[in-house]
Design a protein around this motif. Structure first.
Motif, PDB file in Angstrom:
ATOM      1  N   GLY A  55      -5.299  -9.045   9.237  1.00  0.00           N
ATOM      2  CA  GLY A  55      -4.503  -8.599   8.193  1.00  0.00           C
ATOM      3  C   GLY A  55      -3.323  -9.697   7.770  1.00  0.00           C
ATOM      4  N   ASN A  56      -3.448 -10.698   8.258  1.00  0.00           N
ATOM      5  CA  ASN A  56      -2.520 -11.850   8.010  1.00  0.00           C
ATOM      6  C   ASN A  56      -2.879 -12.951   7.190  1.00  0.00           C
ATOM      7  OD1 ASN A  56      -0.936 -11.068  10.456  1.00  0.00           O
ATOM      8  ND2 ASN A  56      -1.697 -12.549  11.811  1.00  0.00           N
ATOM      9  N   ILE A  57      -4.214 -12.594   6.702  1.00  0.00           N
ATOM     10  CA  ILE A  57      -4.539 -13.801   5.925  1.00  0.00           C
ATOM     11  C   ILE A  57      -5.300 -13.088   4.467  1.00  0.00           C
ATOM     12  CG2 ILE A  57      -6.326 -15.573   5.596  1.00  0.00           C
ATOM     13  CD1 ILE A  57      -6.060 -16.489   8.231  1.00  0.00           C
ATOM     14  N   THR A  58      -4.935 -13.492   3.521  1.00  0.00           N
ATOM     15  CA  THR A  58      -5.454 -12.632   2.372  1.00  0.00           C
ATOM     16  C   THR A  58      -5.954 -13.850   1.383  1.00  0.00           C
ATOM     17  OG1 THR A  58      -3.265 -12.620   1.454  1.00  0.00           O
ATOM     18  CG2 THR A  58      -4.030 -10.692   2.504  1.00  0.00           C
ATOM     19  N   ASP A  59      -6.774 -13.460   0.402  1.00  0.00           N
ATOM     20  CA  ASP A  59      -7.475 -14.395  -0.466  1.00  0.00           C
ATOM     21  C   ASP A  59      -7.601 -13.443  -1.755  1.00  0.00           C
ATOM     22  OD1 ASP A  59     -10.480 -16.218  -1.140  1.00  0.00           O
ATOM     23  OD2 ASP A  59      -8.492 -16.635  -1.934  1.00  0.00           O
ATOM     24  N   TYR A  60      -7.428 -14.239  -3.056  1.00  0.00           N
ATOM     25  CA  TYR A  60      -7.510 -13.539  -4.345  1.00  0.00           C
ATOM     26  C   TYR A  60      -8.170 -14.286  -5.321  1.00  0.00           C
ATOM     27  CZ  TYR A  60      -3.800 -10.381  -2.358  1.00  0.00           C
ATOM     28  OH  TYR A  60      -3.046  -9.506  -1.799  1.00  0.00           O
ATOM     29  N   ALA A  61      -9.237 -13.682  -6.122  1.00  0.00           N
ATOM     30  CA  ALA A  61      -9.445 -14.556  -7.261  1.00  0.00           C
ATOM     31  C   ALA A  61      -8.560 -14.692  -8.269  1.00  0.00           C
ATOM     32  CB  ALA A  61     -10.542 -13.433  -7.772  1.00  0.00           C
ATOM     33  N   ASP A  62      -8.580 -15.837  -8.850  1.00  0.00           N
ATOM     34  CA  ASP A  62      -7.633 -16.446  -9.897  1.00  0.00           C
ATOM     35  C   ASP A  62      -7.285 -15.432 -11.028  1.00  0.00           C
ATOM     36  OD1 ASP A  62      -8.399 -20.007  -9.797  1.00  0.00           O
ATOM     37  OD2 ASP A  62      -7.395 -18.656  -8.396  1.00  0.00           O
ATOM     38  N   SER A  63      -8.043 -14.410 -11.266  1.00  0.00           N
ATOM     39  CA  SER A  63      -7.953 -13.597 -12.362  1.00  0.00           C
ATOM     40  C   SER A  63      -7.216 -12.439 -11.842  1.00  0.00           C
ATOM     41  CB  SER A  63      -9.387 -13.095 -12.704  1.00  0.00           C
ATOM     42  OG  SER A  63      -9.932 -12.418 -11.713  1.00  0.00           O
ATOM     43  N   VAL A  64      -7.326 -12.030 -10.833  1.00  0.00           N
ATOM     44  CA  VAL A  64      -6.093 -10.889 -10.085  1.00  0.00           C
ATOM     45  C   VAL A  64      -5.060 -11.417  -9.474  1.00  0.00           C
ATOM     46  CG1 VAL A  64      -8.151  -9.635 -10.078  1.00  0.00           C
ATOM     47  CG2 VAL A  64      -7.179 -10.445  -7.976  1.00  0.00           C
ATOM     48  N   ASN A  71      -4.390  -4.903   1.434  1.00  0.00           N
ATOM     49  CA  ASN A  71      -3.638  -4.906   2.897  1.00  0.00           C
ATOM     50  C   ASN A  71      -4.516  -3.992   3.394  1.00  0.00           C
ATOM     51  OD1 ASN A  71      -2.529  -2.609   1.061  1.00  0.00           O
ATOM     52  ND2 ASN A  71      -1.136  -2.198   2.645  1.00  0.00           N
ATOM     53  N   ARG A  72      -4.247  -3.804   4.795  1.00  0.00           N
ATOM     54  CA  ARG A  72      -5.073  -2.738   5.645  1.00  0.00           C
ATOM     55  C   ARG A  72      -4.177  -2.156   6.657  1.00  0.00           C
ATOM     56  NH1 ARG A  72      -9.466  -6.394   8.205  1.00  0.00           N
ATOM     57  NH2 ARG A  72     -10.275  -4.408   9.001  1.00  0.00           N
ATOM     58  N   ASP A  73      -4.629  -0.761   6.797  1.00  0.00           N
ATOM     59  CA  ASP A  73      -3.813  -0.156   7.832  1.00  0.00           C
ATOM     60  C   ASP A  73      -4.911   0.335   8.985  1.00  0.00           C
ATOM     61  OD1 ASP A  73      -2.770   2.101   9.270  1.00  0.00           O
ATOM     62  OD2 ASP A  73      -1.911   2.874   7.737  1.00  0.00           O
ATOM     63  N   SER A  74      -4.832  -0.341  10.124  1.00  0.00           N
ATOM     64  CA  SER A  74      -5.878  -0.262  11.051  1.00  0.00           C
ATOM     65  C   SER A  74      -5.672   1.117  11.639  1.00  0.00           C
ATOM     66  CB  SER A  74      -5.546  -1.313  12.018  1.00  0.00           C
ATOM     67  OG  SER A  74      -6.050  -2.824  11.495  1.00  0.00           O
ATOM     68  N   ALA A  75      -4.713   1.630  11.822  1.00  0.00           N
ATOM     69  CA  ALA A  75      -4.443   2.899  12.367  1.00  0.00           C
ATOM     70  C   ALA A  75      -5.394   3.932  11.344  1.00  0.00           C
ATOM     71  CB  ALA A  75      -3.017   3.151  12.551  1.00  0.00           C
ATOM     72  N   LYS A  76      -5.393   3.723  10.501  1.00  0.00           N
ATOM     73  CA  LYS A  76      -6.150   4.626   9.419  1.00  0.00           C
ATOM     74  C   LYS A  76      -7.569   4.157   9.128  1.00  0.00           C
ATOM     75  CE  LYS A  76      -2.122   6.514   7.136  1.00  0.00           C
ATOM     76  NZ  LYS A  76      -1.402   6.859   6.038  1.00  0.00           N
TER      77      LYS A  76
END
Length: 120
Positions: A55-64, A71-76
């Protein structure tokens, strides 16, 4: 084998927000990077966003970038995609999948996805 089910799509006006959910089954969910992809009518499926197993690294397309947040909730066992400032060009079926970089992992079985429609 991790199975993923998308939900949360709908119809929204331009400028509005939606939150998509990607619910996973299987104990190994927390071991995988997960990404969101979308496919608009007549177009190829494209990368939207991804999040590392930690959950520490995220990446996005330029368009968004700047409008969507993953994000993520590992408990769920769930990964979310918060979509703000939606535009008509965001209209597509959205899918989640295990990822390697900006590509779906080998052997991914795509689910049904969730439809997002943004009206002008």
């Amino acid at each position: 084998q991790v199975q993923l089910v998308e939900s949360g799509g709908g119809l929204v006006q331009a400028g509005g927000s939606l939150r998509l959910s990607c619910a996973a089954s299987g104990r190994t969910f927390s071991m995988y990077a997960i990404g969101w992809f979308r496919q608009a009518p007549g177009k190829e499926r494209e990368f939207v966003a991804a999040i590392s197993w930690s959950g520490n690294i995220t990446d996005y397309a330029d368009s968004v970038k700047g409008r969507f947040t993953i994000n993520r909730d590992s408990a769920k066992n769930t990964v979310y995609l918060q979509m703000n400032s939606l535009k008509p060009e965001d209209t597509a079926v959205y899918y989640c999948a295990r990822t390697l970089g900006r590509r779906a992992a080998t052997g991914v079985n795509w689910g049904l996805g969730t439809q997002v429609t943004v009206s002008a």
